[in-house]
Design a protein around this motif. Structure first.
Motif, PDB file in Angstrom:
ATOM      1  N   THR A   1       0.471  13.767   5.031  1.00  0.00           N
ATOM      2  CA  THR A   1       0.497  13.219   3.676  1.00  0.00           C
ATOM      3  C   THR A   1       1.702  12.319   3.462  1.00  0.00           C
ATOM      4  O   THR A   1       1.612  11.272   2.822  1.00  0.00           O
ATOM      5  CB  THR A   1       0.527  14.361   2.647  1.00  0.00           C
ATOM      6  OG1 THR A   1       1.569  15.290   2.994  1.00  0.00           O
ATOM      7  CG2 THR A   1      -0.801  15.098   2.612  1.00  0.00           C
ATOM      8  N   VAL A   2       2.843  12.727   3.994  1.00  0.00           N
ATOM      9  CA  VAL A   2       4.057  11.912   3.889  1.00  0.00           C
ATOM     10  C   VAL A   2       3.885  10.620   4.679  1.00  0.00           C
ATOM     11  O   VAL A   2       4.251   9.527   4.214  1.00  0.00           O
ATOM     12  CB  VAL A   2       5.277  12.702   4.407  1.00  0.00           C
ATOM     13  CG1 VAL A   2       6.520  11.822   4.437  1.00  0.00           C
ATOM     14  CG2 VAL A   2       5.520  13.931   3.547  1.00  0.00           C
ATOM     15  N   LEU A   3       3.333  10.732   5.865  1.00  0.00           N
ATOM     16  CA  LEU A   3       3.126   9.563   6.717  1.00  0.00           C
ATOM     17  C   LEU A   3       2.189   8.559   6.055  1.00  0.00           C
ATOM     18  O   LEU A   3       2.386   7.339   6.166  1.00  0.00           O
ATOM     19  CB  LEU A   3       2.552  10.004   8.061  1.00  0.00           C
ATOM     20  CG  LEU A   3       2.284   8.911   9.090  1.00  0.00           C
ATOM     21  CD1 LEU A   3       3.570   8.172   9.440  1.00  0.00           C
ATOM     22  CD2 LEU A   3       1.656   9.496  10.339  1.00  0.00           C
ATOM     23  N   ALA A   4       1.175   9.053   5.370  1.00  0.00           N
ATOM     24  CA  ALA A   4       0.227   8.155   4.706  1.00  0.00           C
ATOM     25  C   ALA A   4       0.929   7.290   3.659  1.00  0.00           C
ATOM     26  O   ALA A   4       0.691   6.084   3.576  1.00  0.00           O
ATOM     27  CB  ALA A   4      -0.890   8.978   4.059  1.00  0.00           C
ATOM     28  N   ILE A   5       1.800   7.903   2.869  1.00  0.00           N
ATOM     29  CA  ILE A   5       2.549   7.139   1.872  1.00  0.00           C
ATOM     30  C   ILE A   5       3.501   6.163   2.548  1.00  0.00           C
ATOM     31  O   ILE A   5       3.622   5.000   2.155  1.00  0.00           O
ATOM     32  CB  ILE A   5       3.323   8.095   0.945  1.00  0.00           C
ATOM     33  CG1 ILE A   5       2.342   8.919   0.119  1.00  0.00           C
ATOM     34  CG2 ILE A   5       4.269   7.321   0.033  1.00  0.00           C
ATOM     35  CD1 ILE A   5       3.007   9.938  -0.772  1.00  0.00           C
ATOM     36  N   ALA A   6       4.189   6.647   3.594  1.00  0.00           N
ATOM     37  CA  ALA A   6       5.149   5.799   4.298  1.00  0.00           C
ATOM     38  C   ALA A   6       4.472   4.567   4.889  1.00  0.00           C
ATOM     39  O   ALA A   6       5.039   3.465   4.869  1.00  0.00           O
ATOM     40  CB  ALA A   6       5.837   6.605   5.403  1.00  0.00           C
ATOM     41  N   VAL A   7       3.272   4.726   5.424  1.00  0.00           N
ATOM     42  CA  VAL A   7       2.535   3.606   6.014  1.00  0.00           C
ATOM     43  C   VAL A   7       2.022   2.664   4.933  1.00  0.00           C
ATOM     44  O   VAL A   7       2.031   1.430   5.089  1.00  0.00           O
ATOM     45  CB  VAL A   7       1.363   4.130   6.876  1.00  0.00           C
ATOM     46  CG1 VAL A   7       0.372   3.023   7.187  1.00  0.00           C
ATOM     47  CG2 VAL A   7       1.893   4.747   8.159  1.00  0.00           C
ATOM     48  N   LEU A   8       1.576   3.227   3.832  1.00  0.00           N
ATOM     49  CA  LEU A   8       0.987   2.409   2.769  1.00  0.00           C
ATOM     50  C   LEU A   8       2.007   1.449   2.152  1.00  0.00           C
ATOM     51  O   LEU A   8       1.655   0.313   1.796  1.00  0.00           O
ATOM     52  CB  LEU A   8       0.411   3.322   1.681  1.00  0.00           C
ATOM     53  CG  LEU A   8      -0.457   2.651   0.617  1.00  0.00           C
ATOM     54  CD1 LEU A   8      -1.718   2.096   1.245  1.00  0.00           C
ATOM     55  CD2 LEU A   8      -0.801   3.644  -0.482  1.00  0.00           C
ATOM     56  N   LEU A   9       3.260   1.861   2.047  1.00  0.00           N
ATOM     57  CA  LEU A   9       4.274   1.046   1.369  1.00  0.00           C
ATOM     58  C   LEU A   9       4.504  -0.307   2.045  1.00  0.00           C
ATOM     59  O   LEU A   9       4.376  -1.350   1.390  1.00  0.00           O
ATOM     60  CB  LEU A   9       5.576   1.841   1.254  1.00  0.00           C
ATOM     61  CG  LEU A   9       5.539   3.027   0.279  1.00  0.00           C
ATOM     62  CD1 LEU A   9       6.782   3.886   0.427  1.00  0.00           C
ATOM     63  CD2 LEU A   9       5.409   2.514  -1.152  1.00  0.00           C
TER      64      LEU A   9
END
Length: 543
Positions: A378-386
């Motif tokens: 979940t953290v990685l998904a946000i980090a990639v999206l930014l």
């Protein structure tokens, strides 16, 4: 001159890979520093503290239960021989192939009020309703801790068993000469000597628990992982989700630091390697008692759940073996293969750079590139999206300024986002496999190749790559299986109308209709057996 130019290009490539892979984390930290006086403060004043407490309680519970299961089994198989011991040495790793959300569904189906366990209890004791007896609620932190422990205890078993095997017999002999009982030898000698391994195993279990999304979501247990998901999709605040993500990263950093300190202390407890633990053969009643202990754990953590899934897949094969299964299976297959090849190529870049440059600076690209594995999905998904959103918007704004039509979300709205996230998370697996293979290639081989007039590129192509075939194949297979099982990143980053087997199964699990995706579920479990078999063969080859 040619060698220097090649080395310079390889160095640039290695650092480029590292910078690209660390970029999402930098964007995440920057986003977390953005002021957010509404959503995050609201969460902080209402539920965030409860989320943190639930997370800490769940982690501690899973660690304790995993240690209670894994440590006795590790000591038993490290020190004793009994019927089935050879199988249990690798068979007790099989629960790693079982996704936590499948275990959550299965045990809920068994242990809830309408399940077979409580029905049998009511029939045997003539209980009429729930008010006549107490039975713990499986949809709780307790239930989540039990389910996660059944999946994660193999980490404890594997790491601690290795530590027990490496202990010297001189310590045990000293204990016997002092008149200590077997229990006293275990509790006063063997267990303290294994404390660094226990700390490492506990840290790994803690990080895996913190990263779990599916099981806690299914049990409706609010943790920081679900908080990130709900804050992003429920409140629509990417900034607040980023702030919570950074809190999780701080916790992970503490776990990793604890593990590193424990590993450094392990040197203090090294024994005489020439005198390893002598295996004692258990016969008769003791032997079958040891067999029963190992079999019971494996029965509840793997055998019964697999039988349950296999029976369900057979019973509902007409409904489960449908076009969606083949379509989403193809999606998972192509995505996993693509990610595996990319991880192998990029991993080779940073590993080879470290091989040809032994300076401390050359180790940085490898460490940076491997850091993504510690990030929860979940953290990685946000980090990639930014960063991808920033690039998409910047590119479209530039085209509008130039009088051209915008091209849309070519990164965040396509498979690129999910593929990028997978590479960041799983390249560490490929790097680990390649590094392990490189350690078996003596530096003298490099020197001999150079003395024969070959430059580094020729040495790589003609000497290293042929010797790295096994490590490369292992890297591809391990990344492939991890990609097949990954859920949170796929769930949050997949394009519209795109499903993988993992997201497909989880949606039916959430709707209490696993039977309709049972074929996909058993496929994921069977695919997860491959790395376990590889791990077992690798361990046997080192013995």
């Amino acid at each position: 001159m040619i060698a220097a130019k090649w080395y310079s290009s390889w160095s640039l490539s290695s650092w480029t890979v590292a910078v690209i892979l660390i970029l999402p984390l930098l964007f995440l930290i920057n986003e977390s520093l953005t002021p957010d006086k509404e959503v995050f403060e609201h969460l902080l004043n209402t539920v965030l503290i409860d989320y943190v407490i639930n997370t800490v309680v769940l982690i501690l519970a899973v660690i304790i239960i995993s240690l209670l299961i894994g440590v006795p089994l590790a000591y038993l198989l490290a020190n004793f021989s009994f019927p089935g011991a050879k199988f249990f040495n690798w068979g007790l790793l099989l629960p790693l192939a079982m996704p936590s959300y499948l275990m959550a569904y299965i045990y809920t189906d068994w242990l809830e009020y309408a399940g077979p366990v409580q029905r049998a209890l009511r029939a045997v004791f003539s209980w009429q309703n729930k008010a006549d007896y107490y039975f713990f609620d499986i949809r709780s932190i307790t239930g989540a801790a039990i389910v996660l422990s059944l999946v994660l205890f193999p980490y404890v078993f594997l790491i601690v068993k290795t530590a027990f095997k490496e202990q010297s017999t001189s310590f045990v002999h000293a204990g016997k000469m002092l008149g200590k009982t077997p229990w006293q030898i275990f509790s006063n000698i063997s267990l303290p000597l294994a404390r660094p391994a226990l700390a490492i195993a506990a840290s790994l279990v803690a990080m895996e628990t913190l990263a779990d999304f599916a099981a806690v979501k299914y049990f409706a247990v609010n943790t920081l992982t679900t908080a990130v998901y709900d804050t992003w999709l429920g409140y629509g605040s990417l900034t607040a989700a980023a702030k919570i993500s950074v809190i999780m990263l701080v916790m992970i950093f503490l776990f990793i630091s604890f593990e590193r300190m424990s590993r450094n202390k392990q040197k203090t407890f090294s024994g005489n390697s020439s005198s390893e633990i002598q295996v004692v053969k258990l016969q008769g009643k003791k032997g079958w008692l040891a067999f029963s202990a190992c079999f019971s754990v494996l029965l509840f953590s793997f055998i019964l759940p697999v039988i349950y899934l296999a029976e369900m897949a057979w019973q509902y094969q007409e409904q489960a073996l449908n076009s969606d299964f083949f379509s989403y299976g193809f999606n998972s297959l192509t995505l996993a293969i693509s990610v595996s090849i990319i991880c192998l190529c990029l991993g080779l870049v940073v590993v080879v750079f470290k091989r040809f440059n032994q300076s401390l600076l050359a180790n940085l690209p490898l460490k940076i590139s491997s850091s993504g594995y510690a990030m929860p999905g979940t953290v990685l998904a946000i980090a990639v999206l930014l960063p991808l959103t920033f690039i998409d918007h910047g590119l479209n704004d530039f085209l509008i300024v130039q009088g051209e039509a915008p091209i849309g979300l070519i990164f965040t709205g396509t498979l690129f986002a999910i593929g990028f996230a997978y590479v960041i998370r799983f390249i560490a697996v490929a790097i680990g496999a390649l590094e392990s293979s490189y350690e078996r290639i003596s530096p003298s081989i490099d020197n001999a190749s150079i003395m024969l007039g070959n430059n580094r590129f020729i040495t790589l192509v003609k000497v290293h790559l042929p010797l790295l075939k096994r490590g490369g194949l292992t890297a591809i297979l391990l990344v492939f299986i991890e990609s097949m099982k990954e859920l949170p990143a796929a769930l949050l980053l997949r394009p519209f109308n795109y499903e993988t087997l993992a997201t497909y199964v989880f949606q039916y699990v959430s709707d209490e209709q696993l039977e309709l995706a049972s074929m996909a579920a058993i496929s994921i479990v069977l695919a997860g057996l491959i790395p376990i078999i590889l791990l077992n063969r690798t361990m046997e080859s080192k013995l």
